[in-house]
Design a protein around this motif. Structure first.
Motif, PDB file in Angstrom:
ATOM      1  N   VAL A  10      32.399  57.907  41.827  1.00 21.58           N
ATOM      2  CA  VAL A  10      31.044  57.418  42.065  1.00 21.58           C
ATOM      3  C   VAL A  10      31.108  55.966  42.518  1.00 21.58           C
ATOM      4  O   VAL A  10      31.353  55.678  43.660  1.00 21.58           O
ATOM      5  CB  VAL A  10      30.161  57.606  40.810  1.00 21.58           C
ATOM      6  N   GLY A  11      30.913  55.019  41.625  1.00 24.89           N
ATOM      7  CA  GLY A  11      30.892  53.613  41.996  1.00 24.89           C
ATOM      8  C   GLY A  11      32.127  52.881  41.531  1.00 24.89           C
ATOM      9  O   GLY A  11      32.695  53.182  40.483  1.00 24.89           O
ATOM     10  N   HIS A  12      32.559  51.918  42.308  1.00 32.96           N
ATOM     11  CA  HIS A  12      33.750  51.140  41.992  1.00 32.96           C
ATOM     12  C   HIS A  12      33.366  49.656  41.970  1.00 32.96           C
ATOM     13  O   HIS A  12      32.634  49.188  42.833  1.00 32.96           O
ATOM     14  CB  HIS A  12      34.831  51.393  43.041  1.00 32.96           C
ATOM     15  N   VAL A  13      33.874  48.941  40.975  1.00 29.60           N
ATOM     16  CA  VAL A  13      33.588  47.520  40.815  1.00 29.60           C
ATOM     17  C   VAL A  13      34.900  46.768  40.746  1.00 29.60           C
ATOM     18  O   VAL A  13      35.818  47.159  40.026  1.00 29.60           O
ATOM     19  CB  VAL A  13      32.780  47.262  39.518  1.00 29.60           C
ATOM     20  N   ALA A  14      35.000  45.677  41.498  1.00 32.11           N
ATOM     21  CA  ALA A  14      36.174  44.817  41.441  1.00 32.11           C
ATOM     22  C   ALA A  14      35.712  43.378  41.291  1.00 32.11           C
ATOM     23  O   ALA A  14      34.763  42.947  41.943  1.00 32.11           O
ATOM     24  CB  ALA A  14      37.015  44.963  42.701  1.00 32.11           C
ATOM     25  N   LEU A  15      36.374  42.642  40.422  1.00 30.20           N
ATOM     26  CA  LEU A  15      36.067  41.232  40.185  1.00 30.20           C
ATOM     27  C   LEU A  15      37.329  40.435  40.445  1.00 30.20           C
ATOM     28  O   LEU A  15      38.370  40.694  39.848  1.00 30.20           O
ATOM     29  CB  LEU A  15      35.602  41.024  38.739  1.00 30.20           C
ATOM     30  N   GLU A  16      37.241  39.486  41.344  1.00 32.99           N
ATOM     31  CA  GLU A  16      38.366  38.616  41.654  1.00 32.99           C
ATOM     32  C   GLU A  16      37.949  37.184  41.345  1.00 32.99           C
ATOM     33  O   GLU A  16      36.995  36.670  41.921  1.00 32.99           O
ATOM     34  CB  GLU A  16      38.746  38.747  43.127  1.00 32.99           C
TER      35      GLU A  16
END
Length: 125
Positions: A10-16
């Motif tokens: 479904v949804g993907h989240v990435a934090l850099e």
């Protein structure tokens, strides 16, 4: 430092997180966000704020669906960032996201139109 949500259909989240004179973060959302995963949006912003980020860049250029629950969470996340006095927040949006924002007359940030991805301009019809 980079944090990513577990692989999801479904949804993907990435934090850099970027260190420098002022800690900042790039948050990338991709895929579909609906009632089942809407809270990921506010959670990732809260995590960035907890890590001391003073500037956020929200990249939604690969979002293919944003349901009403996700829209509400996005708005709450933006308010959370504003309350924390986060500086220089910018946005990149997909055509799907741009359409929802236009329909709801939600202008996320002052420079939204300058950060749109190519092809995200809507026809006036």
């Amino acid at each position: 430092m980079s944090i990513q949500s577990p692989d999801s259909d479904v949804g993907h989240v990435a934090l850099e997180v970027h260190d420098g004179d002022q800690r900042s973060a790039t948050i990338r959302l991709s895929g579909e966000f609906d009632l089942t995963n809407a809270t990921k949006i506010r959670e990732v912003v809260a995590t960035a704020l907890d890590l001391g980020c003073k500037a956020l860049q929200l990249d939604m250029s690969e979002v293919s669906f944003l349901g009403s629950a996700s829209h509400r969470e996005l708005f709450a996340a933006i308010r959370l960032a504003a309350e924390a006095q986060v500086q220089d927040t910018t946005v990149a949006v997909s055509p799907v996201t741009r359409r929802l924002l236009d329909l709801t007359e939600m202008d996320l940030f002052n420079d939204l139109s300058q950060r749109e991805t190519s092809g995200s301009q809507l026809d006036p019809e």
